[in-house]
Write a protein that holds these residues in place. Sequence first.
Motif, PDB file in Angstrom:
ATOM      1  N   LYS A  37      36.188-132.598  66.502  1.00 20.67           N
ATOM      2  CA  LYS A  37      35.090-131.708  66.123  1.00 20.67           C
ATOM      3  C   LYS A  37      34.157-131.546  67.311  1.00 20.67           C
ATOM      4  O   LYS A  37      33.657-132.528  67.862  1.00 20.67           O
ATOM      5  CB  LYS A  37      34.335-132.286  64.915  1.00 20.67           C
ATOM      6  N   PRO A 104      34.365-123.409  50.153  1.00 21.59           N
ATOM      7  CA  PRO A 104      33.864-124.430  51.076  1.00 21.59           C
ATOM      8  C   PRO A 104      34.985-125.414  51.431  1.00 21.59           C
ATOM      9  O   PRO A 104      35.768-125.805  50.558  1.00 21.59           O
ATOM     10  CB  PRO A 104      32.760-125.122  50.278  1.00 21.59           C
ATOM     11  N   SER A 106      34.868-128.503  52.109  1.00 19.36           N
ATOM     12  CA  SER A 106      34.734-129.792  51.428  1.00 19.36           C
ATOM     13  C   SER A 106      35.340-129.720  50.026  1.00 19.36           C
ATOM     14  O   SER A 106      35.984-130.670  49.566  1.00 19.36           O
ATOM     15  CB  SER A 106      33.265-130.203  51.339  1.00 19.36           C
ATOM     16  N   ASP A 138      31.974-123.244  58.950  1.00 16.92           N
ATOM     17  CA  ASP A 138      31.236-122.403  58.018  1.00 16.92           C
ATOM     18  C   ASP A 138      29.757-122.401  58.378  1.00 16.92           C
ATOM     19  O   ASP A 138      29.388-122.791  59.497  1.00 16.92           O
ATOM     20  CB  ASP A 138      31.471-122.858  56.578  1.00 16.92           C
ATOM     21  N   HIS A 139      28.895-121.975  57.444  1.00 18.67           N
ATOM     22  CA  HIS A 139      27.472-121.869  57.739  1.00 18.67           C
ATOM     23  C   HIS A 139      26.830-123.225  58.024  1.00 18.67           C
ATOM     24  O   HIS A 139      25.733-123.283  58.607  1.00 18.67           O
ATOM     25  CB  HIS A 139      26.746-121.189  56.571  1.00 18.67           C
ATOM     26  N   GLU A 140      27.503-124.306  57.649  1.00 19.54           N
ATOM     27  CA  GLU A 140      26.989-125.643  57.924  1.00 19.54           C
ATOM     28  C   GLU A 140      27.522-126.198  59.240  1.00 19.54           C
ATOM     29  O   GLU A 140      27.118-127.291  59.656  1.00 19.54           O
ATOM     30  CB  GLU A 140      27.346-126.598  56.780  1.00 19.54           C
ATOM     31  N   GLY A 141      28.425-125.478  59.870  1.00 22.03           N
ATOM     32  CA  GLY A 141      28.967-125.927  61.139  1.00 22.03           C
ATOM     33  C   GLY A 141      30.428-126.327  61.046  1.00 22.03           C
ATOM     34  O   GLY A 141      31.130-125.970  60.088  1.00 22.03           O
ATOM     35  N   HIS A 143      33.828-128.737  60.595  1.00 21.00           N
ATOM     36  CA  HIS A 143      34.220-129.823  59.703  1.00 21.00           C
ATOM     37  C   HIS A 143      35.645-130.248  60.030  1.00 21.00           C
ATOM     38  O   HIS A 143      36.507-129.416  60.338  1.00 21.00           O
ATOM     39  CB  HIS A 143      34.163-129.388  58.238  1.00 21.00           C
ATOM     40  N   SER A 155      35.844-137.593  56.153  1.00 22.26           N
ATOM     41  CA  SER A 155      35.316-136.657  57.136  1.00 22.26           C
ATOM     42  C   SER A 155      35.211-137.376  58.473  1.00 22.26           C
ATOM     43  O   SER A 155      34.727-138.512  58.539  1.00 22.26           O
ATOM     44  CB  SER A 155      33.940-136.145  56.688  1.00 22.26           C
TER      45      SER A 155
END
Length: 233
Positions: A37, A104, A106, A138-141, A143, A155
């Motif tokens: 990552k 998502p 996750s 995604d919008h959270e970065g 993964h 993760s």
Amino acid sequence: MANSKFSLTTFSSQGKLTQIEYALVAVEHGDTCLGIKARDGVVLATEKKFNSILVDETSVSKAAVISDHIGASYAGITADFRVLMQKARKYAISYKSTYHEPVPSSQLCQELSTVVQEFTQSGGVRPFGVSILLASFDHEGPHLYQVDPSGAYFSWKAAAIGKNMTNAKSFLERRYNEEQGLEDAIHTALMTLKEGFEGEMNEHNIELAVVGADKLFRVLTPNETRDYLSEIQ
């Protein structure tokens, strides 16, 4: 006692499900696969070795697209990976059709791990002999997730699976940098594979896949892989 080794739902005296242990052995015999990552994306890198020189290497891919922003690679039994990818794609399509937005990563990882876990406690089936690395942005970065034959998932900042995973993890622990960009992560991934690689690495026996802030998940072409390999020689 001997029959318990073939029972899917019977615990051993050590509290283990022996069939899952055997599935993990299948993973350990698979080609080395790793994920890193980065600040602006995720790279998946895997060995792609063949039992015969007669195999058309262009017909074999170790990475798969699940949706625009999610993809995966694996170590273990290829057929098991293909089946799980079909299930993952169906779930991603169903989610987007229902909620009108991408699934998502996750949630997709949790759904996939649930499917895998069900095959550790049902009669007439066997555990999946594959570990999977899921990469997404995604919008959270960025993964990076790992799903194992037991149905457990984790993760990671960087992860390695397959036959050389111990050495690869040790190398990544020394070289990983949270601030590195995607380009640097690709170089780190190739250098990690090079540490335990037998023979000469080339665009036919190494596969790279990336996803990023401005990149949909895709498998790099052989020419792109060759260019990256030339930079670490």
